[in-house]
Scaffold this motif. Structure first.
Motif, short mmCIF file in Angstrom:
data_model
loop_
_atom_site.label_atom_id
_atom_site.label_comp_id
_atom_site.label_asym_id
_atom_site.label_seq_id
_atom_site.Cartn_x
_atom_site.Cartn_y
_atom_site.Cartn_z
N MET A 25 32.48 4.43 -2.23
CA MET A 25 33.46 5.23 -2.96
C MET A 25 34.88 4.95 -2.49
N SER A 26 35.79 4.88 -3.45
CA SER A 26 37.22 4.79 -3.13
C SER A 26 37.70 6.19 -2.77
N PRO A 27 38.89 6.32 -2.20
CA PRO A 27 39.42 7.66 -1.92
C PRO A 27 39.51 8.52 -3.20
N GLU A 28 39.85 7.91 -4.32
CA GLU A 28 39.93 8.65 -5.59
C GLU A 28 38.55 9.13 -6.02
N GLU A 29 37.55 8.28 -5.86
CA GLU A 29 36.18 8.66 -6.21
C GLU A 29 35.67 9.75 -5.28
N ARG A 30 36.02 9.69 -4.01
CA ARG A 30 35.61 10.72 -3.07
C ARG A 30 36.22 12.08 -3.48
N ALA A 31 37.47 12.07 -3.89
CA ALA A 31 38.12 13.30 -4.37
C ALA A 31 37.42 13.82 -5.62
N LEU A 32 37.05 12.91 -6.52
CA LEU A 32 36.32 13.29 -7.73
C LEU A 32 34.99 13.95 -7.36
N MET A 33 34.31 13.41 -6.37
CA MET A 33 33.02 13.97 -5.97
C MET A 33 33.19 15.35 -5.33
N PRO A 83 33.61 17.39 -13.74
CA PRO A 83 34.73 16.44 -13.67
C PRO A 83 34.32 14.98 -13.74
N VAL A 84 33.11 14.62 -13.31
CA VAL A 84 32.72 13.20 -13.37
C VAL A 84 32.60 12.71 -14.81
N MET A 85 32.44 13.63 -15.76
CA MET A 85 32.30 13.22 -17.15
C MET A 85 33.62 12.68 -17.72
N ARG A 86 34.72 12.87 -17.00
CA ARG A 86 36.01 12.30 -17.43
C ARG A 86 36.11 10.81 -17.09
N VAL A 87 35.18 10.31 -16.29
CA VAL A 87 35.25 8.95 -15.77
C VAL A 87 34.15 8.10 -16.40
N PRO A 88 34.52 6.98 -17.02
CA PRO A 88 33.49 6.10 -17.60
C PRO A 88 32.52 5.60 -16.53
N GLY A 89 31.27 5.47 -16.91
CA GLY A 89 30.26 4.92 -16.01
C GLY A 89 29.28 5.94 -15.48
N PHE A 90 29.68 7.21 -15.37
CA PHE A 90 28.74 8.26 -14.95
C PHE A 90 27.94 8.69 -16.17
N ARG A 91 26.67 9.01 -15.95
CA ARG A 91 25.88 9.57 -17.03
C ARG A 91 24.81 10.50 -16.47
N TYR A 92 24.41 11.43 -17.28
CA TYR A 92 23.37 12.39 -16.92
C TYR A 92 22.12 12.16 -17.76
#
Length: 104
Positions: A25-33, A83-92
């Motif tokens: 994870m990048s710092p931005e991805e860590r914040a998203l998580m 919030p992860v749904m705002r980022v392409p690539g995540f899916r449920y």
């Protein structure tokens, strides 16, 4: 007086954008998580989430949630607010459970 609809249980699997996401994870991805965790914690405190967290899988880590609600539409609404749904690539993947044995 009408009865409240019975609550059903749903297994939710969050698939990240890449198999090594948890380790790279990048710092931005860590914040998203952190936002993602806060989103589901809010629903846990409200009694809608039974358990959630990351799963170590040799094929690639993923997120698990067991969530309860009256129907799949309610669970999809919770997912859509993540919030992860705002980022392409995540899916449920959301699957209704036939039954759930719980202490409550």
């Amino acid at each position: 007086m009408s009865e409240a609809p019975a609550l059903r249980y749903f297994f939710c699997r969050l698939i990240p954008p890449r198999p090594d996401f948890a380790r790279t994870m990048s710092p931005e991805e860590r914040a998203l998580m952190r936002e993602h965790g806060a989103h589901w914690m809010k629903h846990m405190e409200a009694g809608r989430v039974i358990v959630f967290g990351p799963v170590a899988d040799s094929a690639g880590d993923w997120g698990l949630g067991v969530v309860r609600g009256p129907d799949i539409g309610a669970i999809e609404s919770l997912r859509n607010g993540d919030p992860v749904m705002r980022v392409p690539g995540f899916r449920y993947e959301i699957s209704p459970m036939h039954a759930a044995v719980t202490p409550i």
